[in-house]
Write an enzyme that holds these catalytic residues in place. Structure first.
Site, PDB file in Angstrom:
ATOM      1  N   HIS A   1      -6.422  -7.984  -6.460  1.00  0.00           N
ATOM      2  CA  HIS A   1      -5.402  -7.746  -7.535  1.00  0.00           C
ATOM      3  C   HIS A   1      -5.788  -7.256  -8.799  1.00  0.00           C
ATOM      4  CE1 HIS A   1      -2.395 -10.037 -10.209  1.00  0.00           C
ATOM      5  NE2 HIS A   1      -1.423  -8.999  -9.569  1.00  0.00           N
TER       6      HIS A   1
ATOM      7  N   HIS B   1      -0.560  -3.535 -17.202  1.00  0.00           N
ATOM      8  CA  HIS B   1       0.188  -4.577 -16.539  1.00  0.00           C
ATOM      9  C   HIS B   1       1.196  -4.679 -17.772  1.00  0.00           C
ATOM     10  CE1 HIS B   1       2.021  -8.762 -15.768  1.00  0.00           C
ATOM     11  NE2 HIS B   1       1.639  -8.292 -14.704  1.00  0.00           N
TER      12      HIS B   1
HETATM   13  O1  G3P Z   1       1.828  -6.564  -6.573  1.00  0.00           O
HETATM   14  C1  G3P Z   1       1.747  -8.028  -6.698  1.00  0.00           C
HETATM   15  C2  G3P Z   1       1.471  -8.475  -7.911  1.00  0.00           C
HETATM   16  O2  G3P Z   1       0.735  -7.686  -8.757  1.00  0.00           O
HETATM   17  C3  G3P Z   1       3.078  -8.650  -8.787  1.00  0.00           C
HETATM   18  O3  G3P Z   1       2.607  -9.468 -10.052  1.00  0.00           O
HETATM   19  O4  G3P Z   1       2.741  -9.574 -12.536  1.00  0.00           O
HETATM   20  O5  G3P Z   1       0.511  -9.535 -11.179  1.00  0.00           O
HETATM   21  O6  G3P Z   1       1.816  -7.537 -11.344  1.00  0.00           O
HETATM   22  P1  G3P Z   1       1.928  -8.849 -11.291  1.00  0.00           P
HETATM   23 MG    MG Z   2       0.898  -5.907 -10.277  1.00  0.00          MG
END
Ligand code: G3P
Ligand code: MG
Length: 257
Positions: free
Chosen positions: A14, A56
């Site tokens: 992630h 982000h």
């Molecule tokens: O793509 C899954 C995840 O990244 C979604 O949440 O806020 O971490 O971008 P966020």
């Molecule tokens: Mg994300």
């Protein structure tokens, strides 16, 4: 039974490298790769002059040396910021990457990428303005991704919480696989995923149970789950048949599992 091609690994790092490196930087991807990860998720939005780059938040303050709304700056201005020092001294000077830089890293190393379309959304703006930006982000990123990955067999997966972004991606590059992200089962999500011809539905992990899994499987979508950092929860999700697990704990889960 889902007959769509699904060439992606089960575990996805992630924001590149979870929390072990500054999110959405190439340094994060390198750290993720050093733990054996072969697929990465990152968040992409547009600079004021339309250049797709990784970030982000809507604003710069949390993860860079800049301030204000990132999407209001040109790429030239964004490229001068430090996106590493906020995390730790080791990463001081790490720049914000463009989508192009990340594509080169992934293509050269045969890594798969999940691009989350993360359009700039301003508090208080009209829904029509927000939707227009979401759509434009989807169109521009998908079109550019199609060019950048034109020679590769495994294409980037484009996902978003914003249906308008996925609509833009579908119009600009229909052959790139799409994923609908959900933080709740809002009314109409299933029709939306069907209309967008999504390959995967990816939810907050707490939304998955036997009932929701069977509904999504019955509609021929792959199943994804973000952001899972707990071993018991990963086991529960794997037992349920989840195809794709997004995690920050790249040090805890072996991507070969
Ligand atoms: O793509 C899954 C995840 O990244 C979604 O949440 O806020 O971490 O971008 P966020
Ligand atoms: Mg994300």
């Amino acid at each position: 039974m889902n007959h769509r091609p699904w060439p992606y690994p089960r575990f996805v790092a992630h924001r590149g490298g979870g929390k072990l490196a500054p999110e959405n930087t190439l340094a994060a991807f390198r750290v993720g790769a050093s733990y054996g990860y072969r697929m990465f998720e990152c968040d992409i939005k547009l600079a004021q002059d339309g250049v797709p780059f990784l970030l982000h938040d809507d604003t710069l303050a949390r993860t860079s040396s800049g301030t204000g709304v990132a999407g209001h700056l040109t790429w030239n201005a964004l490229s001068r910021l430090d996106a590493g020092a906020w995390h730790s001294r080791l990463f001081t000077g790490e720049p914000i990457p463009t989508m192009e830089a990340v594509s080169q890293f992934c293509i050269r190393n045969h890594y798969a990428l999940n691009i989350e379309l993360k359009p700039t959304q301003m508090k208080g703006e009209a829904q029509s303005v927000a939707d227009a930006m979401a759509r434009r982000t989807g169109e521009v990123v998908a079109k550019r991704a199609q060019q950048l990955w034109s020679e590769t067999q495994i294409k980037p997966l484009l996902s978003s919480f914003k249906p308008a972004s996925l609509k833009g991606a579908q119009a600009a590059a229909p052959e790139l696989p799409r994923g609908l992200l959900l933080d709740e089962w809002w009314d109409g999500w299933l029709d939306c995923a069907i209309d967008l011809d999504c390959a995967i539905v990816t939810c907050d992990y707490q939304l998955w149970n036997a009932k929701t899994v069977s509904l999504v499987k019955a509609n021929n979508f792959r199943l994804g789950s973000y952001t899972v950092n707990d071993a018991t929860e990963v086991k529960r999700l794997l037992d349920l048949g989840i195809d794709c697990i997004y995690t920050d704990r790249i040090d805890l889960f072996s991507p070969a599992e």
